[in-house]
Design an enzyme around this catalytic site. Structure first.
Site, short mmCIF file in Angstrom:
data_model
loop_
_atom_site.label_atom_id
_atom_site.label_comp_id
_atom_site.label_asym_id
_atom_site.label_seq_id
_atom_site.Cartn_x
_atom_site.Cartn_y
_atom_site.Cartn_z
N HIS A 270 -6.52 42.49 31.48
CA HIS A 270 -6.65 43.49 32.54
C HIS A 270 -7.84 44.36 32.25
O HIS A 270 -8.12 44.66 31.09
CB HIS A 270 -5.37 44.35 32.64
CG HIS A 270 -5.24 45.03 33.94
ND1 HIS A 270 -5.85 46.23 34.20
CD2 HIS A 270 -4.61 44.66 35.08
CE1 HIS A 270 -5.58 46.57 35.45
NE2 HIS A 270 -4.83 45.64 36.01
N ASP A 321 1.01 39.72 37.03
CA ASP A 321 1.14 38.40 37.65
C ASP A 321 1.87 37.38 36.78
O ASP A 321 2.33 36.37 37.28
CB ASP A 321 -0.24 37.86 38.03
CG ASP A 321 -0.86 38.67 39.14
OD1 ASP A 321 -0.16 38.94 40.12
OD2 ASP A 321 -2.04 39.04 39.03
N1 CMC Z 1 -7.49 34.39 29.10
C1 CMC Z 1 -8.32 34.23 28.06
N2 CMC Z 1 -9.23 35.14 27.68
C2 CMC Z 1 -9.26 36.29 28.37
C3 CMC Z 1 -8.40 36.54 29.46
C4 CMC Z 1 -7.49 35.54 29.81
N3 CMC Z 1 -6.66 35.70 30.84
N4 CMC Z 1 -8.66 37.75 29.97
C5 CMC Z 1 -9.65 38.26 29.24
N5 CMC Z 1 -10.02 37.38 28.28
C6 CMC Z 1 -11.06 37.57 27.26
C7 CMC Z 1 -12.41 37.21 27.86
O1 CMC Z 1 -12.70 35.84 27.68
C8 CMC Z 1 -13.32 38.11 27.06
O2 CMC Z 1 -13.45 37.55 25.78
P1 CMC Z 1 -14.85 37.61 25.01
O3 CMC Z 1 -15.13 39.07 24.83
O4 CMC Z 1 -14.57 36.86 23.76
O5 CMC Z 1 -15.83 36.96 25.93
C9 CMC Z 1 -12.50 39.38 26.92
O6 CMC Z 1 -11.14 38.96 26.97
C10 CMC Z 1 -12.76 40.39 28.02
O7 CMC Z 1 -12.47 39.76 29.27
P2 CMC Z 1 -13.24 40.02 30.64
O8 CMC Z 1 -13.06 38.83 31.53
O9 CMC Z 1 -14.65 40.45 30.36
O10 CMC Z 1 -12.44 41.23 31.19
P3 CMC Z 1 -12.53 41.81 32.63
O11 CMC Z 1 -12.10 43.20 32.55
O12 CMC Z 1 -13.86 41.54 33.25
O13 CMC Z 1 -11.49 40.90 33.45
C11 CMC Z 1 -9.51 40.02 34.26
C12 CMC Z 1 -10.18 41.25 33.68
C13 CMC Z 1 -8.14 40.40 34.78
C14 CMC Z 1 -10.35 39.47 35.42
C15 CMC Z 1 -9.37 38.95 33.17
O14 CMC Z 1 -8.55 39.43 32.14
C16 CMC Z 1 -8.86 37.63 33.70
O15 CMC Z 1 -9.64 36.82 34.21
N6 CMC Z 1 -7.52 37.37 33.62
C17 CMC Z 1 -6.95 36.17 34.20
C18 CMC Z 1 -6.73 36.36 35.70
C19 CMC Z 1 -5.60 37.31 36.00
O16 CMC Z 1 -4.52 37.21 35.41
N7 CMC Z 1 -5.82 38.22 36.95
C20 CMC Z 1 -4.82 39.22 37.37
C21 CMC Z 1 -5.26 40.59 37.01
S1 CMC Z 1 -3.98 41.84 37.06
C22 CMC Z 1 -3.29 41.87 38.62
C23 CMC Z 1 -4.24 41.93 39.74
O17 CMC Z 1 -5.20 42.66 39.74
O18 CMC Z 1 -4.02 41.19 40.70
#
Ligand code: CMC
Length: 384
Positions: A270, A321
């Site tokens: 998140h 989710d």
């Molecule tokens: N699986 C594996 N690695 C992850 C995940 C995940 N679900 N989420 C974050 N990471 C890692 C990411 O690879 C990165 O690692 P590194 O620094 O080694 O490159 C680090 O954590 C930071 O992640 P980010 O993608 O830069 O974080 P963000 O704030 O841009 O993205 C997010 C947040 C929710 C888009 C992301 O965590 C994600 O893609 N999660 C999976 C999709 C998901 O479950 N979305 C629902 C979000 S909550 C409810 C809603 O809003 O609807």
């Protein structure tokens, strides 16, 4: 493709650039507060745990729209107003009946909500629009699900809660207390969540002085994506993918394999929470109980194994989710409807933010850092 490398680019005219607007405060709001370190969520003054234990979805709608809880007369009036608005205009029903049966439910919902605008006088009192869209979304979702399965559309009831009526229209029979309570709690937990992508979209559209239907249509488009609300469907698809592997299914190896390939595990991570999402606590409890009751305990156990692996390997917690997927699955809802259920709850938050933005508006107009070339020589088309 231009490389997004900021070396040799004059950034002095820009205050700062934050990819994904990470950490940027764009609006002030009374609708919700999130403490991402503590895992705390508050809707208009009330902790999510208090609301989960005591409120109904209709009370939460009133709270978000008015910044206070309703008294019993006000709550009864809101319930009556919602019931009175449940029916869909004939052209919207005709669209649902005639559109492609294999269309994505979120795409159908987006189009149908946009069509609703044709039947509402667009004026400056936005509360009636908020009530109308909140009342009609469940009818759209249930009607499309029935039509695509070759079943007759079930007309909305003239009584009962949003949760009760939705399950009735979806299944063609009145739900029991437990199913209604489960659905109601899911609606409460998904109602509002600060400046997430879809709420930001709704406020941005509102800020151009466009109408609430446009704002909600745009917000549905934003919620649909798998990084946002679409993640709940993606979580269920992941678990079903594992299920197909039969005895060989190994959620730990599966999770590790995805992480090794640098793939995201849906339902984890998140932007704001750096600890357990407080909504996920409630959903985890519901998921455990419902999966035991409905014989889907294997899916719950796989979810727990994935959770432990994510914590051990990446120190990443689940978001709203992750467990909502198995909750919906346990009460018999098809995976591609999960994001629609998120939508029929989040409409309360979107419309609350719309009204808040409209009351104190300024156009949303950020800047982009230009990283392309400048002043290139023009070549006539035949010489390119
Ligand atoms: N699986 C594996 N690695 C992850 C995940 C995940 N679900 N989420 C974050 N990471 C890692 C990411 O690879 C990165 O690692 P590194 O620094 O080694 O490159 C680090 O954590 C930071 O992640 P980010 O993608 O830069 O974080 P963000 O704030 O841009 O993205 C997010 C947040 C929710 C888009 C992301 O965590 C994600 O893609 N999660 C999976 C999709 C998901 O479950 N979305 C629902 C979000 S909550 C409810 C809603 O809003 O609807």
């Amino acid at each position: 493709m231009a490389q997004h490398n900021l070396e040799n680019i004059d950034t002095s005219q820009y205050p700062h650039i934050n990819k994904g607007l990470d950490g940027i405060v764009a609006f002030s709001t009374t609708k919700s507060f999130i403490d991402g370190q503590k895992g705390e969520l508050i809707y208009s003054g009330y902790n999510i745990d208090t609301l989960a234990e005591n409120a109904t979805f209709e009370e939460v709608c009133f709270l978000l729209w008015h910044d206070r809880l309703p008294n019993s007369k006000e709550l009864e009036k809101l319930k009556k107003d919602l019931i009175a608005q449940r029916e869909l205009p004939k052209t919207v029903l005709d669209y649902i009946k005639n559109t492609n049966k294999s269309a994505e439910p979120m795409a159908v919902l987006r189009t149908a909500v946009s069509m609703l605008a044709d039947y509402e006088p667009i004026d400056s009192d936005n509360l009636p629009h908020a009530i109308a869209i909140t009342a009609q979304m469940p009818t759209i979702i249930a009607a499309f699900d029935r039509v695509r399965n070759g079943k007759d559309i079930v007309a909305p009831l003239k009584e009962g809660s949003t949760a009760f009526n939705f399950l009735y229209m979806l299944n063609g029979e009145k739900p029991g207390d437990a199913a209604e309570k489960t659905m109601d709690l899911c609606l409460i937990l998904h109602a509002e969540h600060g400046m997430n992508a879809s709420t930001f979209t709704a406020r941005t559209i509102c800020a151009t002085e466009s109408d609430m239907f446009s704002a909600v249509t745009g917000a549905i488009g934003a919620l649909k994506g798998p990084l946002h609300g679409g993640a709940n469907t993606a979580v269920m698809n992941t678990l079903l993918e594992l299920d197909k592997q039969g005895d060989k299914a190994d959620p730990v190896a599966f999770t590790k394999g995805k992480l090794e390939k640098k793939e995201k595990i849906m339902g984890f991570g998140h932007r704001v929470y750096k600890t357990f999402d407080p909504r996920a606590f409630h959903l985890r409890k519901m998921s455990k109980q419902l999966s035991e009751e409905t014989g889907h305990v294997k899916l719950y156990e796989w979810s727990e194994a994935m959770l432990k692996t994510m914590k051990d390997e990446k120190n990443i917690d689940p978001n709203v989710d992750f467990f909502s997927a198995t909750v919906y699955y346990s009460i018999g809802i098809k995976p591609d409807l999960y994001t629609c259920i998120f939508t029929m709850s989040r409409i309360s938050g979107w419309s609350a933010h719309y009204m808040e933005q409209a009351a104190n508006n300024r156009l949303v107009r950020p800047r982009a850092l230009y990283i392309g070339e400048k002043n290139l020589d023009w070549k006539p088309v035949e010489k390119r």
